[in-house]
Design an enzyme around this catalytic site. Structure first.
Site, PDB file in Angstrom:
ATOM      1  N   LEU A  47       0.847  -1.191   0.000  1.00 16.19           N
ATOM      2  CA  LEU A  47       0.000   0.000   0.000  1.00 16.19           C
ATOM      3  C   LEU A  47       0.884   1.243   0.000  1.00 16.19           C
ATOM      4  CD1 LEU A  47      -2.690  -1.079   2.616  1.00 16.19           C
ATOM      5  CD2 LEU A  47      -2.879  -1.131   0.123  1.00 16.19           C
ATOM      6  N   SER A  48       0.281   2.379  -0.263  1.00 14.64           N
ATOM      7  CA  SER A  48       1.088   3.605  -0.287  1.00 14.64           C
ATOM      8  C   SER A  48       1.737   3.844   1.072  1.00 14.64           C
ATOM      9  CB  SER A  48       0.231   4.806  -0.702  1.00 14.64           C
ATOM     10  OG  SER A  48      -0.871   4.972   0.167  1.00 14.64           O
ATOM     11  N   GLU A  49       1.028   3.536   2.172  1.00 15.73           N
ATOM     12  CA  GLU A  49       1.623   3.624   3.502  1.00 15.73           C
ATOM     13  C   GLU A  49       1.115   2.512   4.412  1.00 15.73           C
ATOM     14  OE1 GLU A  49       2.203   7.857   2.117  1.00 15.73           O
ATOM     15  OE2 GLU A  49       0.338   6.771   2.412  1.00 15.73           O
ATOM     16  N   THR A  50       2.006   2.086   5.296  1.00 13.84           N
ATOM     17  CA  THR A  50       1.682   1.171   6.393  1.00 13.84           C
ATOM     18  C   THR A  50       2.142   1.839   7.684  1.00 13.84           C
ATOM     19  OG1 THR A  50       1.929  -0.796   5.001  1.00 13.84           O
ATOM     20  CG2 THR A  50       2.095  -1.108   7.388  1.00 13.84           C
ATOM     21  N   HIS A  79      -2.986  10.995   5.421  1.00 10.79           N
ATOM     22  CA  HIS A  79      -4.008   9.947   5.470  1.00 10.79           C
ATOM     23  C   HIS A  79      -3.640   8.862   6.476  1.00 10.79           C
ATOM     24  CE1 HIS A  79      -2.374   6.677   2.784  1.00 10.79           C
ATOM     25  NE2 HIS A  79      -3.421   5.987   3.197  1.00 10.79           N
TER      26      HIS A  79
END
Length: 304
Positions: A47-50, A79
């Site tokens: 994902l774009s961020e974890t 986000h």
């Protein structure tokens, strides 16, 4: 890494409808993980961020986070900040101060609020619908040199850039080159040259372009936004809290605020329908960026 299981959530942020916002993975009780182990998990989630939830080391904070993309760690991202607050509260954990949270991260302490004024016209939505807002962290601003304007026009393949609002690098922990276009339609029509954009954004220390343009008076939001990433992998981010904070603060700096509150639609070009709410609290000298979050996956993650 000792084998054990921890709670895991996948949250869709800036939406109350699953699959229409920006997904985020949240790994709870991650204090035993090293940075390399966190990075490996972030690469796996893809994902774009974890986000990894940790015990705070500052007594003022409710929790601490480390935020990873598939490529590296970020000191702050919007986000993930909102999605983590949603996941933290939904898991049954309680804030130290009702209606307020303090997140500790690489950028310092970030204040969050459940406040109808910054997310909705109804109090019930702010308290029960997952609508929270974060106070935008301080930002460093670097105007794009005028001799780069023609190159920017060519890289964005657009003659609709509004240069009366000087394009500017805005770094609040996640650096963006903020560019205003004449209209929402011009934003949606962008077909960028990513290689060219990367060099221009890097000239002001940015990792991508946050393009925004106004909707008509009766449109779906005040502005349309697209975030075109370069530094941590090329592509478009669905809905972006840090970039919207950057836009909000630059609007303030350039005396272009559309009012005390405004709304953003983002993700349209990707088939998403992200909604961001921005509010200026002049008395407290804070800019709030908020939206809804909804849990899509709730379970456990095996570590080790």
């Amino acid at each position: 890494m000792t084998q054990h299981s921890v709670r895991f959530k996948q949250v869709d942020v800036f939406t109350s409808v699953p699959f229409k916002g920006n997904p985020l993975a949240v790994v709870f009780d991650a204090d035993s993980l090293s940075g390399d182990e966190m990075q490996a998990i972030a690469r796996w989630t893809n994902l774009s961020e974890t986000v990894f939830l940790l015990a705070p080391t500052d007594a003022r904070a409710d929790y601490r986070v480390r935020i990873f993309t598939t490529k590296g760690e970020l000191p702050f991202a919007g986000h993930p900040t909102l999605g983590t607050a949603h996941a933290f509260l939904e898991s049954g954990r309680k804030p130290k101060t009702p209606g307020r949270l303090v997140q500790q991260c690489g950028a310092g302490l970030i204040e969050l609020a459940a406040d109808a004024r910054v997310t909705s016209d109804t109090t019930s939505e702010a308290t029960s619908g997952g609508a929270w807002a974060f106070a935008a962290p301080p930002a460093r601003m670097t105007p794009l040199a005028a001799n780069q304007h023609d190159a920017l026009r060519a890289a964005l393949r657009s003659d609709a850039i509004d240069f009366t609002a000087t394009p500017c690098g805005v770094d609040n922990g996640a650096p963006w080159l903020v560019v205003r276009l004449a209209s929402a339609q011009a934003v949606l029509a962008l077909d960028v040259d990513y290689a060219a954009i990367e060099a221009i954004a890097a000239s002001v220390g940015a990792h991508g372009v946050a393009a925004y343009g106004p909707h008509d008076a009766h449109g779906p939001a005040t502005f349309e936004v697209r975030c075109l990433m370069t530094g941590l992998g090329r592509g478009e981010d669905p809905v972006t809290g840090s970039a919207n904070a950057a836009i909000a603060m630059l609007l303030e700096e350039q005396n272009r605020r559309p009012g005390e509150r405004y709304t953003v639609r983002q993700g349209t070009a990707l088939g998403r329908d992200g909604r961001v709410h921005v509010a200026y609290d002049d008395a407290a000298r804070k800019t709030w960026v908020g939206g809804h979050s909804v849990t899509v996956v709730d379970g456990t993650c095996r570590l080790g």
